[in-house]
Design a protein around this motif. Structure first.
Motif, short mmCIF file in Angstrom:
data_model
loop_
_atom_site.label_atom_id
_atom_site.label_comp_id
_atom_site.label_asym_id
_atom_site.label_seq_id
_atom_site.Cartn_x
_atom_site.Cartn_y
_atom_site.Cartn_z
N GLN A 122 0.81 -1.22 0.00
CA GLN A 122 0.00 0.00 0.00
C GLN A 122 0.84 1.27 0.00
O GLN A 122 0.41 2.31 -0.52
N GLU A 123 2.04 1.22 0.56
CA GLU A 123 2.84 2.43 0.67
C GLU A 123 3.43 2.88 -0.66
O GLU A 123 3.69 4.07 -0.84
N ASN A 124 3.67 1.92 -1.57
CA ASN A 124 4.28 2.33 -2.85
C ASN A 124 3.43 1.99 -4.06
O ASN A 124 3.91 2.05 -5.18
#
Length: 296
Positions: A122-124
């Motif tokens: 989800q972060e990248n």
């Protein structure tokens, strides 16, 4: 088919793999990209009918093929665990550097990996939605309920000549209405079915509840593999959940209600009582249209 050499770091050892995957629009899409996580048995072809509608909607589709399932080759000492599948998934997705809006879609055994991947990536990655078809739940379903039976089957198959092992495993899967193309795929499917995380997914569900990614689930009341009660229990752990239950047909006016629910709720599920395990084929059009709604 496209091929990309990737490596996964397993037990502090670099394992180089030629990952074979489907990519319908290698140059990208202005709408978004769908990434498919197949079941066991399964391949990128699990999403053939969904992709046909996605093509019309000008949505890119990338189909993962896990090692050992007949397209991407297996590797030495492969255990077919979720950890290995996640190492492979993350390595492939990182190498593809997918830009823009993304939706994950998964069928059966692949649903665990799709959920885990949403949390891990989800972060990248800009993951707007997760679409699950016949998810495996948090406790053993009828096809894997006898863990002892699975261990015995696996043990016996290891002592048989290859031709006898293949015949035994293929017949076993056929008994559950699952067609497998080879003994190798049947063996990989057995191993992968034995390594489901089940209740260990709860922490991932709790993390999913705290992010903005939407969830849409389709499941059937006459699924010969996964009982609807197990899926319903699984869904009770998700926040802000809307439910739809249809006997057979999903009419246009019903889909309008689903459209509204997708915009108003974080998660929703669609149960069709007369459907079986393969809604990725029988409900392909409505699944693809639901994906389009998430992108919008």
């Amino acid at each position: 088919m496209h091929r990309k050499c990737i490596y996964i770091n397993k037990d502090n050892e670099e394992i180089h793999i030629e990952a074979v995957y489907e990519d319908s629009m290698p140059n990208g899409s202005n709408v978004g990209t769908v990434i498919g996580f197949h079941g066991a048995p399964g391949s990128n072809r699990d999403f053939k009918y969904i992709r046909e509608t996605l093509d019309i909607l000008e949505i890119r589709f990338i189909g993962i093929n896990y090692p050992g399932f007949g397209i991407t080759k297996s590797y030495e000492n492969q255990k077919f665990t979720n950890e290995e599948r996640q190492l492979f998934t993350n390595s492939l997705l990182d190498s593809l550097s997918i830009k823009g809006k993304i939706v994950f879609v998964a069928h059966s055994r692949g649903c665990e990996n799709a959920l885990i991947s949403v949390i891990e990536k989800q972060e990248n990655m800009n993951i707007l939605g997760l679409v699950l078809i016949a998810p495996t739940g948090l406790r053993p379903h009828q096809a894997i309920r006898s863990k002892f039976g699975l261990v015995v089957l696996d043990t016996i198959s290891n002592y048989l000549p290859t031709f006898a092992r293949d015949a035994l495993l293929i017949k076993t899967f056929e008994a559950f209405g699952l067609r497998v193309a080879s003994g190798e795929i049947a063996h990989a499917s057995l191993k992968t079915s034995m390594t489901l995380d089940l209740e260990n997914l709860l922490p991932h569900i709790q993390k999913f509840n705290e992010i903005s990614t939407k969830l849409v689930v389709f499941y059937g009341g006459k699924d010969q593999i996964i009982e609807k009660e197990i899926v319903t229990e699984y869904l009770s752990n998700f926040k802000d959940h809307a439910t739809f239950n249809f006997d057979d047909d999903i009419l246009d006016e019903h889909f309008q209600e689903i459209t509204t629910a997708i915009s108003e709720h974080k998660t929703l599920s669609v149960l069709v009582d007369q459907d079986g395990h393969y809604q990725n084929k029988s409900r392909a059009n409505i699944i693809a249209r639901s994906i389009q709604l998430i992108f919008k």
